[in-house]
Write a protein that holds these residues in place. Structure first.
Motif, short mmCIF file in Angstrom:
data_model
loop_
_atom_site.label_atom_id
_atom_site.label_comp_id
_atom_site.label_asym_id
_atom_site.label_seq_id
_atom_site.Cartn_x
_atom_site.Cartn_y
_atom_site.Cartn_z
N THR A 104 11.90 19.99 -40.87
CA THR A 104 13.21 19.37 -40.93
C THR A 104 13.17 18.29 -42.01
OG1 THR A 104 15.01 18.42 -39.60
CG2 THR A 104 12.79 17.58 -39.18
N ASN A 105 14.32 17.88 -42.48
CA ASN A 105 14.36 16.77 -43.43
C ASN A 105 13.95 15.49 -42.74
OD1 ASN A 105 15.27 18.10 -45.82
ND2 ASN A 105 17.30 18.23 -44.91
N GLU A 106 13.33 14.61 -43.47
CA GLU A 106 12.87 13.35 -42.91
C GLU A 106 14.04 12.43 -42.56
OE1 GLU A 106 9.63 9.85 -43.98
OE2 GLU A 106 10.11 11.35 -45.49
N MET A 107 15.09 12.46 -43.36
CA MET A 107 16.21 11.55 -43.17
C MET A 107 17.32 12.20 -42.36
SD MET A 107 16.42 9.79 -46.94
CE MET A 107 17.86 8.84 -46.51
N SER A 108 17.88 11.46 -41.40
CA SER A 108 18.99 11.98 -40.60
C SER A 108 20.24 12.15 -41.46
CB SER A 108 19.27 11.07 -39.40
OG SER A 108 19.63 9.79 -39.84
N SER A 109 20.38 11.37 -42.53
CA SER A 109 21.54 11.53 -43.41
C SER A 109 21.50 12.87 -44.14
CB SER A 109 21.62 10.38 -44.41
OG SER A 109 20.50 10.38 -45.25
N MET A 110 20.32 13.49 -44.16
CA MET A 110 20.16 14.82 -44.73
C MET A 110 20.07 15.87 -43.62
SD MET A 110 20.17 14.18 -47.97
CE MET A 110 19.52 15.62 -48.76
N CYS A 111 20.59 15.53 -42.45
CA CYS A 111 20.64 16.39 -41.27
C CYS A 111 19.28 16.63 -40.63
CB CYS A 111 21.35 17.71 -41.54
SG CYS A 111 23.09 17.51 -41.97
N GLY A 112 18.30 15.83 -40.98
CA GLY A 112 16.99 15.94 -40.34
C GLY A 112 17.07 15.47 -38.90
N THR A 113 16.20 15.99 -38.08
CA THR A 113 16.21 15.64 -36.66
C THR A 113 14.80 15.25 -36.22
OG1 THR A 113 16.91 16.39 -34.47
CG2 THR A 113 15.88 18.03 -35.88
N ARG A 114 14.72 14.35 -35.30
CA ARG A 114 13.43 13.90 -34.76
C ARG A 114 13.19 14.58 -33.43
NH1 ARG A 114 9.99 10.79 -38.02
NH2 ARG A 114 11.33 9.84 -39.57
N LEU A 115 12.01 15.15 -33.29
CA LEU A 115 11.61 15.80 -32.05
C LEU A 115 10.38 15.07 -31.52
CD1 LEU A 115 11.76 19.53 -33.22
CD2 LEU A 115 13.55 18.24 -32.02
N GLY A 116 10.36 14.77 -30.24
CA GLY A 116 9.18 14.19 -29.63
C GLY A 116 8.30 15.29 -29.08
N HIS A 117 7.20 14.90 -28.46
CA HIS A 117 6.37 15.89 -27.79
C HIS A 117 7.13 16.41 -26.58
CE1 HIS A 117 2.54 15.47 -29.96
NE2 HIS A 117 3.01 14.26 -30.24
N GLY A 118 7.03 17.69 -26.33
CA GLY A 118 7.70 18.29 -25.19
C GLY A 118 8.22 19.67 -25.55
N GLN A 119 8.89 20.29 -24.57
CA GLN A 119 9.43 21.63 -24.76
C GLN A 119 10.88 21.55 -25.18
OE1 GLN A 119 8.75 24.45 -21.63
NE2 GLN A 119 6.62 23.80 -21.35
N TYR A 120 11.24 22.37 -26.16
CA TYR A 120 12.58 22.38 -26.73
C TYR A 120 13.10 23.80 -26.85
CZ TYR A 120 12.09 17.55 -28.35
OH TYR A 120 11.93 16.19 -28.40
N LEU A 121 14.42 23.90 -26.85
CA LEU A 121 15.09 25.08 -27.38
C LEU A 121 15.27 24.77 -28.86
CD1 LEU A 121 16.69 27.72 -27.24
CD2 LEU A 121 18.72 26.31 -26.86
N LEU A 122 14.71 25.61 -29.71
CA LEU A 122 14.80 25.44 -31.15
C LEU A 122 15.51 26.63 -31.76
CD1 LEU A 122 11.12 24.34 -31.95
CD2 LEU A 122 13.12 22.85 -31.68
N SER A 123 16.49 26.37 -32.59
CA SER A 123 17.13 27.43 -33.36
C SER A 123 17.23 26.95 -34.80
CB SER A 123 18.52 27.76 -32.81
OG SER A 123 19.45 26.73 -33.11
N GLY A 124 17.20 27.87 -35.72
CA GLY A 124 17.27 27.46 -37.12
C GLY A 124 17.20 28.64 -38.06
N SER A 125 16.89 28.33 -39.30
CA SER A 125 16.91 29.32 -40.38
C SER A 125 15.53 29.50 -40.99
CB SER A 125 17.86 28.86 -41.49
OG SER A 125 19.14 28.63 -40.97
N ILE A 126 15.31 30.70 -41.49
CA ILE A 126 14.11 30.96 -42.27
C ILE A 126 14.45 30.64 -43.71
CG2 ILE A 126 12.52 32.74 -43.10
CD1 ILE A 126 12.05 32.06 -40.22
#
Length: 162
Positions: A87-109
């Motif tokens: 993900t992008n580092e900056m949230s202004s570039m739509c980056g997101t922060r994930l902590g340790h744990g289980q997530y539903l992840l969706s995205g693009s190749i």
């Protein structure tokens, strides 16, 4: 490089960064977000690393999350190549922060790998309802030919006569 040039560049980039507009995402129904994604999975985030872009602008790098895939809901043929999520580092570039744990992840190749943003369907696994988890497993993929329109103004008008 002289100190004056360095200061001038830092000033220019700080002004340029302030001009960056925040990330904005159109609202979407979970099935719509599911269908627009290349891959949808349940995964555990086990680590993260900042990858600097090699430029001199701080914060313009990527975050590489190490993941352990638990279950795949979409993109079965591409999952073997996935070891990290980016993900992008900056949230202004739509980056997101994930902590340790289980997530539903969706995205693009992308050429960089499996890429997620705050505009994708991302949620802590334990925050999903039982119905959402069942939809991920049994309904969303079958319904991708029937797109759900999100109504953002009242009164809502049907998108088609059917």
């Amino acid at each position: 490089m002289s100190a004056a040039v360095t200061l001038a560049l830092l000033f220019f980039f700080s002004v340029a960064l302030k001009e960056v507009k925040g990330c904005s995402c159109a609202p979407g129904h979970p099935q719509q977000l599911f269908c627009m994604s290349d891959i949808v999975m349940q995964a555990e985030v086990t680590g993260e690393k900042i990858i600097h872009s090699g430029g001199i602008i701080p914060g313009m790098g990527k975050i590489q999350y190490e993941i352990q895939v638990i279950e795949v809901f979409k993109g079965f043929d591409r999952i073997n190549e996935i070891q990290h999520v980016y993900t992008n580092e900056m949230s202004s570039m739509c980056g997101t922060r994930l902590g340790h744990g289980q997530y539903l992840l969706s995205g693009s190749i992308t050429p960089e790998g499996f890429f997620v943003s705050m505009c994708d369907y991302l949620e802590l696994w334990d925050k999903l309802s039982l119905m959402q988890k069942e939809n991920l497993k049994y309904r969303y993929l079958m319904g991708c030919t029937c797109m759900i329109s999100t109504c953002i103004e009242k009164p809502c008008q049907p998108s088609t006569k059917k």
